[in-house]
Design an enzyme around this catalytic site. Structure first.
Site, PDB file in Angstrom:
ATOM      1  N   THR A 141       0.834  -1.212   0.000  1.00 14.26           N
ATOM      2  CA  THR A 141       0.000   0.000   0.000  1.00 14.26           C
ATOM      3  C   THR A 141       0.867   1.260   0.000  1.00 14.26           C
ATOM      4  O   THR A 141       0.742   2.119  -0.886  1.00 14.26           O
ATOM      5  CB  THR A 141      -0.918  -0.001   1.256  1.00 14.26           C
ATOM      6  OG1 THR A 141      -1.693  -1.202   1.250  1.00 14.26           O
ATOM      7  CG2 THR A 141      -1.830   1.199   1.273  1.00 14.26           C
ATOM      8  N   VAL A 142       1.760   1.376   0.969  1.00 19.38           N
ATOM      9  CA  VAL A 142       2.537   2.614   1.106  1.00 19.38           C
ATOM     10  C   VAL A 142       3.602   2.728   0.002  1.00 19.38           C
ATOM     11  O   VAL A 142       3.764   3.796  -0.608  1.00 19.38           O
ATOM     12  CB  VAL A 142       3.183   2.712   2.512  1.00 19.38           C
ATOM     13  CG1 VAL A 142       3.909   4.032   2.675  1.00 19.38           C
ATOM     14  CG2 VAL A 142       2.139   2.546   3.610  1.00 19.38           C
TER      15      VAL A 142
ATOM     16  N   GLU B 260       8.101  10.163   9.764  1.00 25.06           N
ATOM     17  CA  GLU B 260       6.846  10.921   9.878  1.00 25.06           C
ATOM     18  C   GLU B 260       5.604  10.054   9.659  1.00 25.06           C
ATOM     19  O   GLU B 260       4.594  10.186  10.358  1.00 25.06           O
ATOM     20  CB  GLU B 260       6.862  12.069   8.857  1.00 25.06           C
ATOM     21  CG  GLU B 260       5.665  12.971   8.886  1.00 25.06           C
ATOM     22  CD  GLU B 260       5.553  13.751  10.197  1.00 25.06           C
ATOM     23  OE1 GLU B 260       6.370  14.630  10.445  1.00 25.06           O
ATOM     24  OE2 GLU B 260       4.626  13.448  10.976  1.00 25.06           O
TER      25      GLU B 260
ATOM     26  N   VAL C 100       3.355   7.703  12.440  1.00 23.04           N
ATOM     27  CA  VAL C 100       2.273   8.121  13.350  1.00 23.04           C
ATOM     28  C   VAL C 100       1.260   8.967  12.591  1.00 23.04           C
ATOM     29  O   VAL C 100       1.618   9.974  11.970  1.00 23.04           O
ATOM     30  CB  VAL C 100       2.826   8.932  14.548  1.00 23.04           C
ATOM     31  CG1 VAL C 100       1.684   9.375  15.458  1.00 23.04           C
ATOM     32  CG2 VAL C 100       3.843   8.119  15.339  1.00 23.04           C
TER      33      VAL C 100
ATOM     34  N   ILE D  39      -0.870  12.994   8.559  1.00 20.32           N
ATOM     35  CA  ILE D  39      -0.804  14.214   9.382  1.00 20.32           C
ATOM     36  C   ILE D  39       0.652  14.498   9.756  1.00 20.32           C
ATOM     37  O   ILE D  39       1.321  13.637  10.317  1.00 20.32           O
ATOM     38  CB  ILE D  39      -1.613  14.057  10.699  1.00 20.32           C
ATOM     39  CG1 ILE D  39      -3.042  13.588  10.413  1.00 20.32           C
ATOM     40  CG2 ILE D  39      -1.616  15.356  11.491  1.00 20.32           C
ATOM     41  CD1 ILE D  39      -3.879  13.353  11.676  1.00 20.32           C
TER      42      ILE D  39
ATOM     43  N   GLU E 102      -3.022  -3.339   9.571  1.00 15.28           N
ATOM     44  CA  GLU E 102      -1.690  -3.956   9.532  1.00 15.28           C
ATOM     45  C   GLU E 102      -1.810  -5.368   8.964  1.00 15.28           C
ATOM     46  O   GLU E 102      -2.904  -5.944   8.927  1.00 15.28           O
ATOM     47  CB  GLU E 102      -1.107  -4.028  10.952  1.00 15.28           C
ATOM     48  CG  GLU E 102      -0.888  -2.680  11.589  1.00 15.28           C
ATOM     49  CD  GLU E 102       0.026  -1.789  10.767  1.00 15.28           C
ATOM     50  OE1 GLU E 102       1.168  -2.169  10.470  1.00 15.28           O
ATOM     51  OE2 GLU E 102      -0.402  -0.681  10.396  1.00 15.28           O
TER      52      GLU E 102
ATOM     53  N   ASP F 247      -1.005  -1.092  17.885  1.00 19.37           N
ATOM     54  CA  ASP F 247      -0.541  -0.138  16.870  1.00 19.37           C
ATOM     55  C   ASP F 247      -0.630   1.290  17.438  1.00 19.37           C
ATOM     56  O   ASP F 247       0.321   2.073  17.331  1.00 19.37           O
ATOM     57  CB  ASP F 247      -1.402  -0.286  15.607  1.00 19.37           C
ATOM     58  CG  ASP F 247      -1.017   0.702  14.530  1.00 19.37           C
ATOM     59  OD1 ASP F 247      -0.049   0.445  13.808  1.00 19.37           O
ATOM     60  OD2 ASP F 247      -1.686   1.764  14.423  1.00 19.37           O
TER      61      ASP F 247
ATOM     62  N   LYS G   4       2.376   4.093  18.478  1.00 18.23           N
ATOM     63  CA  LYS G   4       2.358   5.493  18.038  1.00 18.23           C
ATOM     64  C   LYS G   4       2.409   6.441  19.238  1.00 18.23           C
ATOM     65  O   LYS G   4       3.087   7.466  19.195  1.00 18.23           O
ATOM     66  CB  LYS G   4       1.102   5.754  17.202  1.00 18.23           C
ATOM     67  CG  LYS G   4       1.154   5.033  15.852  1.00 18.23           C
ATOM     68  CD  LYS G   4      -0.191   5.035  15.168  1.00 18.23           C
ATOM     69  CE  LYS G   4      -0.145   4.345  13.824  1.00 18.23           C
ATOM     70  NZ  LYS G   4      -1.481   4.075  13.272  1.00 18.23           N
TER      71      LYS G   4
ATOM     72  N   GLY H  16      -3.798   4.773   4.553  1.00 15.99           N
ATOM     73  CA  GLY H  16      -4.160   4.767   3.137  1.00 15.99           C
ATOM     74  C   GLY H  16      -2.961   5.101   2.264  1.00 15.99           C
ATOM     75  O   GLY H  16      -2.000   5.738   2.718  1.00 15.99           O
TER      76      GLY H  16
HETATM   77  P1  NAP Z   1       1.732  -4.040   2.759  1.00 11.13           P
HETATM   78  O1  NAP Z   1       0.680  -3.490   1.885  1.00 11.13           O
HETATM   79  O2  NAP Z   1       1.501  -5.336   3.438  1.00 11.13           O
HETATM   80  O3  NAP Z   1       3.065  -4.163   1.866  1.00 11.13           O
HETATM   81  C1  NAP Z   1       4.236  -4.754   2.312  1.00 11.13           C
HETATM   82  C2  NAP Z   1       5.217  -4.823   1.155  1.00 11.13           C
HETATM   83  O4  NAP Z   1       6.452  -5.299   1.649  1.00 11.13           O
HETATM   84  C3  NAP Z   1       4.824  -5.751   0.028  1.00 11.13           C
HETATM   85  O5  NAP Z   1       5.200  -5.175  -1.200  1.00 11.13           O
HETATM   86  C4  NAP Z   1       5.652  -7.020   0.258  1.00 11.13           C
HETATM   87  O6  NAP Z   1       6.072  -7.697  -0.915  1.00 11.13           O
HETATM   88  C5  NAP Z   1       6.881  -6.426   0.911  1.00 11.13           C
HETATM   89  N1  NAP Z   1       7.488  -7.352   1.879  1.00 11.13           N
HETATM   90  C6  NAP Z   1       6.970  -7.809   3.028  1.00 11.13           C
HETATM   91  N2  NAP Z   1       7.848  -8.592   3.666  1.00 11.13           N
HETATM   92  C7  NAP Z   1       8.949  -8.631   2.883  1.00 11.13           C
HETATM   93  C8  NAP Z   1      10.202  -9.272   2.977  1.00 11.13           C
HETATM   94  N3  NAP Z   1      10.499 -10.050   4.026  1.00 11.13           N
HETATM   95  N4  NAP Z   1      11.099  -9.077   2.004  1.00 11.13           N
HETATM   96  C9  NAP Z   1      10.803  -8.292   0.950  1.00 11.13           C
HETATM   97  N5  NAP Z   1       9.644  -7.645   0.791  1.00 11.13           N
HETATM   98  C10 NAP Z   1       8.724  -7.822   1.754  1.00 11.13           C
HETATM   99  O7  NAP Z   1       2.139  -2.998   3.895  1.00 11.13           O
HETATM  100  P2  NAP Z   1       1.784  -1.442   3.953  1.00 11.13           P
HETATM  101  O8  NAP Z   1       0.363  -1.270   4.360  1.00 11.13           O
HETATM  102  O9  NAP Z   1       2.280  -0.760   2.755  1.00 11.13           O
HETATM  103  O10 NAP Z   1       2.618  -1.006   5.259  1.00 11.13           O
HETATM  104  C11 NAP Z   1       4.002  -0.836   5.194  1.00 11.13           C
HETATM  105  C12 NAP Z   1       4.474  -0.106   6.443  1.00 11.13           C
HETATM  106  O11 NAP Z   1       3.861   1.175   6.522  1.00 11.13           O
HETATM  107  C13 NAP Z   1       4.136  -0.791   7.766  1.00 11.13           C
HETATM  108  O12 NAP Z   1       5.157  -0.531   8.689  1.00 11.13           O
HETATM  109  C14 NAP Z   1       2.865  -0.081   8.204  1.00 11.13           C
HETATM  110  O13 NAP Z   1       2.674  -0.129   9.600  1.00 11.13           O
HETATM  111  C15 NAP Z   1       3.188   1.311   7.752  1.00 11.13           C
HETATM  112  N6  NAP Z   1       2.028   2.172   7.543  1.00 11.13           N
HETATM  113  C16 NAP Z   1       1.027   1.730   6.759  1.00 11.13           C
HETATM  114  C17 NAP Z   1      -0.065   2.558   6.522  1.00 11.13           C
HETATM  115  C18 NAP Z   1      -1.205   2.122   5.660  1.00 11.13           C
HETATM  116  O14 NAP Z   1      -2.151   2.894   5.505  1.00 11.13           O
HETATM  117  N7  NAP Z   1      -1.183   0.968   5.064  1.00 11.13           N
HETATM  118  C19 NAP Z   1      -0.089   3.843   7.105  1.00 11.13           C
HETATM  119  C20 NAP Z   1       0.995   4.266   7.903  1.00 11.13           C
HETATM  120  C21 NAP Z   1       2.052   3.418   8.108  1.00 11.13           C
HETATM  121  P3  NAP Z   1       5.057  -8.380  -1.958  1.00 11.13           P
HETATM  122  O15 NAP Z   1       4.321  -7.225  -2.568  1.00 11.13           O
HETATM  123  O16 NAP Z   1       5.887  -9.068  -2.938  1.00 11.13           O
HETATM  124  O17 NAP Z   1       4.190  -9.263  -1.124  1.00 11.13           O
HETATM  125  N1  HSE Z   2      -2.924   0.141  10.606  1.00  5.70           N
HETATM  126  C1  HSE Z   2      -2.688   1.522  10.812  1.00  5.70           C
HETATM  127  C2  HSE Z   2      -3.977   2.249  11.104  1.00  5.70           C
HETATM  128  C3  HSE Z   2      -2.034   2.103   9.586  1.00  5.70           C
HETATM  129  O1  HSE Z   2      -5.046   1.666  10.888  1.00  5.70           O
HETATM  130  O2  HSE Z   2      -3.930   3.370  11.596  1.00  5.70           O
HETATM  131  C4  HSE Z   2      -1.551   3.508   9.799  1.00  5.70           C
HETATM  132  O3  HSE Z   2      -0.502   3.544  10.721  1.00  5.70           O
END
Ligand code: NAP
Ligand code: HSE
Length: 435
Positions: free
Chosen positions: A15-16, A131, A134, A138, A192, A203, A207, A305
């Site tokens: 996603t990110v 940034e 958390v 924002i 997550e 989570d 934060k 998102g």
């Molecule tokens: P996600 O959608 O699950 O994506 C994870 C990505 O990492 C995928 O591309 C996956 O590869 C890759 N990956 C996972 N384990 C791996 C490994 N061992 N080696 C190589 N690649 C690996 O996660 P996300 O939602 O983007 O979140 C990423 C981070 O941002 C997390 O720390 C989360 O807490 C944080 N975050 C997320 C959001 C949100 O809205 N989603 C908001 C704020 C912060 P594949 O694509 O090949 O499976």
């Molecule tokens: N899983 C987290 C949330 C992503 O729902 O707030 C953003 O850190």
């Protein structure tokens, strides 16, 4: 010769990561104008190169071998967006060892291993910015560190988990089913990888640990945060709250008093429906920051998102590129300098909502009242209503401000009271103007 471009290694394309690629590509020209350098995503680490993705990326950019990023001397900056501790921690430390700057959205990593990562970054003169970790889109961390640097922060309170706020909003507004809404939040990319950490409050606790470390300049660990999640919240609690004019929100609270004693918690909290936080719905987050000099401020925006979170990551990228250009990397590491002093439960005061099922017979209320008095608890409201077709009654108590230790003492003593069938729920009430 002066550098014309900066090469970035992206670890993760979920996603990110996808949002980061989109923003770097869509805002290329603006980013150049702002930094004076071309920002190029040079390599992207994924697990599965063949996976179908929502964004088409030139195949030569993808790799499943992290060494292609860690040991590529052309890469100056590594963005970690795979999440979790292992192997993210190893990758981040290895990249720092190679003198690469780090940007991460990973609150698990920064809340649990932030000190180790930041120490190494200092040693290597590298930047580490987080940034996006958390409150997603924002810009709260930079505000805490820079914009409030002249003030003394006394309180931070807010909704810092998008997934649980999305779930509670839908339960509140539509009477939706918990499990169904959780699935929706997962499909939207908010949750997550393991949504237990969202719904059990971990989570948000990570934060709050990051916010309080930066806000109070005290090294706050996850263990210092009192955590309760939302998985036990029932439709009945929500309906009861509504009847009394409250909404239930998963609230993070961090307070630092005049003697520098702190308390940090994450718990479902009843807030009056006229409170600004009650109007924060869906995936939106909001953080109140109270400073001694500035008074009350509030930050509001999307907490998760793809694009909102990626804007925070790319803004960190701009900050690192500027620091590189001016030769000032590694100077913005925030090191806590105050001794940690946690407040004991007899100094934590709040109002509470308690709902219990009791045997519907004479003298029950008197017994409960006696136990309340024994534990120094006085009541603001008592509501009793019969449970349909049974010999039980439901009692709701709203206390005045009481110490947490007294509440715990009361709940403990209630375990031995035979007329009390079940304590259904207990929520902190956030004081608003109405109470
Ligand atoms: P996600 O959608 O699950 O994506 C994870 C990505 O990492 C995928 O591309 C996956 O590869 C890759 N990956 C996972 N384990 C791996 C490994 N061992 N080696 C190589 N690649 C690996 O996660 P996300 O939602 O983007 O979140 C990423 C981070 O941002 C997390 O720390 C989360 O807490 C944080 N975050 C997320 C959001 C949100 O809205 N989603 C908001 C704020 C912060 P594949 O694509 O090949 O499976
Ligand atoms: N899983 C987290 C949330 C992503 O729902 O707030 C953003 O850190």
């Amino acid at each position: 010769m002066k550098k014309k471009s900066v090469k970035v290694g992206l670890i993760g394309l979920g996603t990110v990561g996808t949002g980061v690629v989109r923003i770097v590509s869509d805002h290329q020209e603006d980013l150049f104008k702002k930094t004076g350098l071309n920002i190029e995503i040079h390599k992207i680490l994924v697990q599965d190169k063949a996976k179908k993705r929502s964004l088409s990326v030139p195949e030569h950019l993808l790799t499943a071998n992290v060494e292609d990023i860690l040991y590529d001397s052309e890469i100056d900056i590594v963005i970690e967006v795979i999440g979790g501790i292992y192997p993210a921690k190893e990758y981040v430390l290895a990249a720092l060892e190679q003198g690469k700057h780090i940007i991460t959205a990973n609150k698990d990593l920064m809340a649990l291993h932030g000190a180790e990562i930041l120490n190494l970054a200092q040693e290597k003169n590298c930047d580490v910015f987080y940034e996006a970790s958390v409150a997603g889109g924002i810009p709260i961390l930079r505000a805490l560190v820079e914009s409030f640097s002249s003030d003394r922060i006394t309180k931070m309170m807010g909704i810092v988990n998008g997934t649980t706020n999305y779930i509670l909003s839908k339960m509140n507004q539509e009477g939706a089913d918990y499990a169904e809404v959780l699935k929706e939040a997962q499909a939207l990319g908010y949750a997550e990888a393991d949504p237990t950490s969202d719904v059990e409050g971990l989570d948000a606790a990570r934060k709050m640990a990051i916010l309080s470390t930066l806000g109070f300049r005290v090294a706050v660990n996850l263990d210092d945060v009192d955590v309760t999640g939302i998985s036990h919240i029932s439709k009945e609690d929500i309906a009861y709250g509504k009847k009394l004019g409250f909404e239930i929100k998963l609230l993070g609270l961090a307070q630092c008093d005049d003697s520098d004693e702190i308390e940090v918690s994450v718990q479902p909290t009843m807030i009056h429906s006229s409170h600004p936080l009650a109007a924060v719905n869906g995936v939106f987050n909001a953080v109140y920051v109270h400073g001694k000099a500035v008074g009350e401020t509030m930050f509001y925006g999307p907490g998760a998102g793809e694009l909102p979170t990626a804007t925070a990551v790319v803004s960190d990228l701009v900050a690192v590129v500027k620091n590189m250009k001016f030769g000032v990397t590694g100077r913005e590491i925030v090191v806590p300098y105050k001794e940690k002093r946690l407040k004991s439960d007899n100094k934590k005061f709040s109002k509470y909502f308690l709902r219990m099922i009791v045997t519907d017979r004479r003298g029950v209320l008197a017994k409960i009242t006696q136990l309340l008095a024994d534990n120094n608890i006085s009541l603001d409201q008592v509501i009793q209503q019969p449970c349909s077709g049974e010999e039980y009654a439901e009692i709701v108590l709203i206390t005045y401000e009481i110490a947490k230790s007294d509440l715990d003492g009361f709940l403990y003593s209630m375990r031995d009271v035979d007329v009390v069938k079940e304590i259904k729920s207990c929520y902190r009430i956030e004081k608003g103007e109405e109470q």
